[in-house]
Design an enzyme around this catalytic site. Structure first.
Site, PDB file in Angstrom:
ATOM      1  N   ARG A 191     -30.294   0.633  -1.010  1.00  0.00           N
ATOM      2  CA  ARG A 191     -28.843   0.446  -0.999  1.00  0.00           C
ATOM      3  C   ARG A 191     -28.173   0.794  -2.335  1.00  0.00           C
ATOM      4  O   ARG A 191     -27.126   1.429  -2.369  1.00  0.00           O
ATOM      5  CB  ARG A 191     -28.549  -1.009  -0.651  1.00  0.00           C
ATOM      6  CG  ARG A 191     -27.068  -1.314  -0.449  1.00  0.00           C
ATOM      7  CD  ARG A 191     -26.804  -2.818  -0.390  1.00  0.00           C
ATOM      8  NE  ARG A 191     -27.788  -3.564   0.323  1.00  0.00           N
ATOM      9  CZ  ARG A 191     -27.706  -3.929   1.613  1.00  0.00           C
ATOM     10  NH1 ARG A 191     -26.638  -3.633   2.310  1.00  0.00           N
ATOM     11  NH2 ARG A 191     -28.683  -4.615   2.168  1.00  0.00           N
ATOM     12  N   GLY A 213     -33.879  -3.945  -3.353  1.00  0.00           N
ATOM     13  CA  GLY A 213     -33.091  -5.137  -3.094  1.00  0.00           C
ATOM     14  C   GLY A 213     -31.828  -5.324  -3.907  1.00  0.00           C
ATOM     15  O   GLY A 213     -31.010  -6.189  -3.567  1.00  0.00           O
ATOM     16  N   PRO A 220     -35.843   1.050  -4.531  1.00  0.00           N
ATOM     17  CA  PRO A 220     -34.430   0.770  -4.250  1.00  0.00           C
ATOM     18  C   PRO A 220     -33.883   1.651  -3.134  1.00  0.00           C
ATOM     19  O   PRO A 220     -34.253   2.820  -3.017  1.00  0.00           O
ATOM     20  CB  PRO A 220     -33.731   1.106  -5.573  1.00  0.00           C
ATOM     21  CG  PRO A 220     -34.614   2.125  -6.213  1.00  0.00           C
ATOM     22  CD  PRO A 220     -36.021   1.862  -5.745  1.00  0.00           C
ATOM     23  N   ARG A 266     -23.085  -2.646  10.571  1.00  0.00           N
ATOM     24  CA  ARG A 266     -23.270  -3.801   9.684  1.00  0.00           C
ATOM     25  C   ARG A 266     -22.309  -4.965   9.965  1.00  0.00           C
ATOM     26  O   ARG A 266     -22.734  -6.123   9.941  1.00  0.00           O
ATOM     27  CB  ARG A 266     -23.213  -3.381   8.214  1.00  0.00           C
ATOM     28  CG  ARG A 266     -24.276  -2.312   7.863  1.00  0.00           C
ATOM     29  CD  ARG A 266     -24.417  -2.058   6.366  1.00  0.00           C
ATOM     30  NE  ARG A 266     -25.004  -3.207   5.703  1.00  0.00           N
ATOM     31  CZ  ARG A 266     -24.335  -4.075   5.000  1.00  0.00           C
ATOM     32  NH1 ARG A 266     -23.031  -3.920   4.826  1.00  0.00           N
ATOM     33  NH2 ARG A 266     -24.931  -5.106   4.462  1.00  0.00           N
ATOM     34  N   CYS A 298     -17.248  -1.158  24.178  1.00  0.00           N
ATOM     35  CA  CYS A 298     -16.885  -2.269  25.064  1.00  0.00           C
ATOM     36  C   CYS A 298     -17.635  -3.539  24.712  1.00  0.00           C
ATOM     37  O   CYS A 298     -18.509  -3.996  25.464  1.00  0.00           O
ATOM     38  CB  CYS A 298     -17.160  -1.861  26.501  1.00  0.00           C
ATOM     39  SG  CYS A 298     -16.311  -0.338  26.881  1.00  0.00           S
ATOM     40  N   GLU A 299     -17.351  -4.084  23.566  1.00  0.00           N
ATOM     41  CA  GLU A 299     -17.948  -5.343  23.104  1.00  0.00           C
ATOM     42  C   GLU A 299     -16.966  -5.983  22.137  1.00  0.00           C
ATOM     43  O   GLU A 299     -16.415  -5.288  21.274  1.00  0.00           O
ATOM     44  CB  GLU A 299     -19.219  -5.083  22.284  1.00  0.00           C
ATOM     45  CG  GLU A 299     -20.293  -4.355  22.993  1.00  0.00           C
ATOM     46  CD  GLU A 299     -21.629  -5.073  22.917  1.00  0.00           C
ATOM     47  OE1 GLU A 299     -21.661  -6.238  22.465  1.00  0.00           O
ATOM     48  OE2 GLU A 299     -22.604  -4.451  23.313  1.00  0.00           O
TER      49      GLU A 299
HETATM   50  N1  LLP Z   1     -38.653  -2.019   0.223  1.00  0.00           N
HETATM   51  C1  LLP Z   1     -38.885  -2.675   1.379  1.00  0.00           C
HETATM   52  C2  LLP Z   1     -40.247  -3.065   1.716  1.00  0.00           C
HETATM   53  C3  LLP Z   1     -37.807  -3.001   2.222  1.00  0.00           C
HETATM   54  O1  LLP Z   1     -38.046  -3.668   3.344  1.00  0.00           O
HETATM   55  C4  LLP Z   1     -36.494  -2.603   1.868  1.00  0.00           C
HETATM   56  C5  LLP Z   1     -35.354  -2.919   2.749  1.00  0.00           C
HETATM   57  C6  LLP Z   1     -36.318  -1.895   0.672  1.00  0.00           C
HETATM   58  C7  LLP Z   1     -37.408  -1.636  -0.125  1.00  0.00           C
HETATM   59  C8  LLP Z   1     -34.967  -1.427   0.219  1.00  0.00           C
HETATM   60  O2  LLP Z   1     -34.111  -2.488  -0.024  1.00  0.00           O
HETATM   61  P1  LLP Z   1     -32.656  -2.231  -0.648  1.00  0.00           P
HETATM   62  O3  LLP Z   1     -32.859  -1.737  -2.057  1.00  0.00           O
HETATM   63  O4  LLP Z   1     -31.976  -1.233   0.196  1.00  0.00           O
HETATM   64  O5  LLP Z   1     -32.014  -3.560  -0.585  1.00  0.00           O
HETATM   65  N2  LLP Z   1     -29.968  -3.215   7.261  1.00  0.00           N
HETATM   66  C9  LLP Z   1     -29.727  -4.213   6.227  1.00  0.00           C
HETATM   67  C10 LLP Z   1     -30.689  -4.087   5.075  1.00  0.00           C
HETATM   68  C11 LLP Z   1     -32.134  -4.157   5.491  1.00  0.00           C
HETATM   69  C12 LLP Z   1     -33.094  -3.983   4.343  1.00  0.00           C
HETATM   70  C13 LLP Z   1     -34.475  -3.788   4.841  1.00  0.00           C
HETATM   71  N3  LLP Z   1     -35.462  -3.570   3.837  1.00  0.00           N
HETATM   72  C14 LLP Z   1     -28.279  -4.105   5.787  1.00  0.00           C
HETATM   73  O6  LLP Z   1     -27.562  -3.254   6.295  1.00  0.00           O
HETATM   74  O7  LLP Z   1     -27.823  -4.885   4.945  1.00  0.00           O
END
Ligand code: LLP
Length: 432
Positions: free
Chosen positions: A292, A252, A290, A328, A358-359
């Site tokens: 992102r 997150g 992690p 995104r 086309c959107e």
């Molecule tokens: N663990 C679980 C259970 C998750 O659902 C997620 C992300 C992560 C870890 C990793 O989270 P991160 O460290 O990447 O924040 N498509 C969206 C983000 C969706 C995140 C879904 N879950 C975007 O492009 O912002």
């Protein structure tokens, strides 16, 4: 408006992407040379940036028992996974497809953890047979099904329960997951009972506790709150006679897209570990997931300007990348910096950067001041996470190619998808 000098152009991603002699470089290579070789749209990643992001976590956990399970949904390309696996990471998966990909990297199966709210029986079997390290279970119903599936295979499934700690991650509602109203996890006040239930199921072995409160989190306080809530539960669960081997704090942590100032991973963990120590859990094995923050600012997407379309109300800069490559902005109104690879001198114009799909939702950036001519190459920044992995074939557009750079070497890690690749699974009408 004065044209910003290249050094003023905001380029999230830091030292591994920088202008040299008026030209955007990734590590020691020219991005436009890569685009000329491989075509556009093209994802370009810096492996050193990925490893630097990982190193911040590793510093944070120095001297602790911790496993960093890269959340591969962020970018699941094999060579990206191998970059992290070879550096010692485990993987956080959310589907049978991701498990199959994970196993192709050579990761030790016990370093794989399986998250997600809707695992099927087939996926559970696949993961049990592979011998993964932990299932992060999200409901009582899932506990029972996993118990049945494991017992039928003569195994005991290692489980953590994913707690919904009901804290506000203060992020986009679509990517906030730790509030009562979200579909994720088991409600805080139902957790103890769920552990009691799990502990008496013969097909399960309780190994941990898990939470994940959201994504693109830029403050420390939601993490600190979640940790307090989880540790309250750990104390209560262990007082009831159920031992927990590890605590998984999810993923997150946010990145800098547009002047965002998330804490550095090592600073965040310094604060979290201080709390863990203060509450007497300093020796506990830790897991994190992690995504992102490991890859987001290690990648950009190169796109070519197809044409300029000045208008009365808006000027449109049409490029060859689109919402199918970079979903995104369309999905979350997300901001990605967009910069020319070879900035031109002169007065900039304010453009909406849009793709050919086309959107009206097919935009990549709004109100961007740039001096651009048709044919110019642009970089959509912070495109390492949740871009390629969320890309699609909408408008029968082939998915982009991907290049991974390390120093002065580049590897094409994914070939551009062809129309034949797309049509391979389809058949001509035979019903008449
Ligand atoms: N663990 C679980 C259970 C998750 O659902 C997620 C992300 C992560 C870890 C990793 O989270 P991160 O460290 O990447 O924040 N498509 C969206 C983000 C969706 C995140 C879904 N879950 C975007 O492009 O912002």
């Amino acid at each position: 408006m004065a044209q910003p000098s290249p050094s003023d152009l905001r380029l999230p991603g830091h030292p591994h992407f920088a202008y040299r002699n008026g030209e955007l470089m990734v590590e020691d290579l020219s991005v436009s040379a890569l685009a000329r070789t491989h075509g556009t749209p093209l994802f370009v990643y810096s492996q050193s940036a990925m490893l630097a992001a990982l190193a911040a976590y590793q510093r944070g956990f120095a001297g602790r028992q911790a496993l960093i399970c890269y959340a591969m949904k962020a970018n699941s390309s094999l060579a990206v996974l191998q970059t992290f696996v070879n550096a010692g990471c485990g993987l956080d998966i959310v589907s049978g497809g991701e498990l199959a990909r994970a196993l192709r990297t050579g990761v030790a199966p016990e370093k794989v953890i399986f998250s997600g709210v809707g695992k099927t029986r087939a996926e559970m079997r696949q993961a049990l047979e592979a011998g993964i390290g932990c299932f992060n279970v999200e409901s009582l119903a899932e506990l029972d099904v996993l118990n049945e599936v494991a017992a039928a295979l003569g195994r005991r499934a290692p489980v953590s329960l994913r707690v919904n700690p009901d804290v506000d991650a203060k992020t986009h509602p679509y990517i906030s997951t730790g509030l009562k109203g979200n579909k994720f996890g088991i409600a805080h006040d139902a957790v103890l009972q769920a552990y009691r239930h799990a502990a008496q199921l013969p097909g399960l072995r309780v190994v941990g506790i898990d939470c994940h409160i959201g994504s693109q989190i830029t403050e420390m306080s939601p993490y600190l709150d979640a940790m307090d809530r989880i540790l309250d539960l750990v104390d209560a669960i262990e007082a009831s006679g159920i031992a927990l081997e590890h605590i998984d704090f999810g993923g997150g942590l946010g990145i800098d897209y547009q002047g965002d100032t998330p804490p550095a991973a090592d600073a965040l963990w310094q604060a979290l570990l201080a709390k863990l120590d203060a509450r007497g859990h300093g020796q506990r094995k830790l897991l994190i997931e992690p995504g992102r923050s490991l890859v987001g600012n290690a990648g950009l997407c190169v796109t070519e300007t197809v044409c300029l379309k000045p208008g009365e109300q808006k000027n449109f800069l049409v490029v060859d990348a689109a919402m199918n490559d970079l979903p995104r902005p369309a999905m979350y109104e997300a901001y990605h910096a967009i910069v020319p690879l070879q900035p031109r001198a002169g007065e900039p114009t304010v453009w909406d950067v849009v793709g050919p799909v086309c959107e009206s939702g097919d935009w990549l950036g709004r109100d961007r001041a740039m001096n651009v001519q048709p044919g110019d190459l642009l970089a959509v920044c912070s495109a390492g996470a949740y871009c390629m992995s969320m890309s699609s074939n909408y408008n029968t557009r082939g998915r982009a190619a991907e290049v991974l750079v390390r120093g002065d070497r580049a590897q094409l890690i994914r070939t551009r998808e062809t129309v034949d690749d797309q049509l391979r699974l389809e058949s001509q009408l035979s019903l008449g």
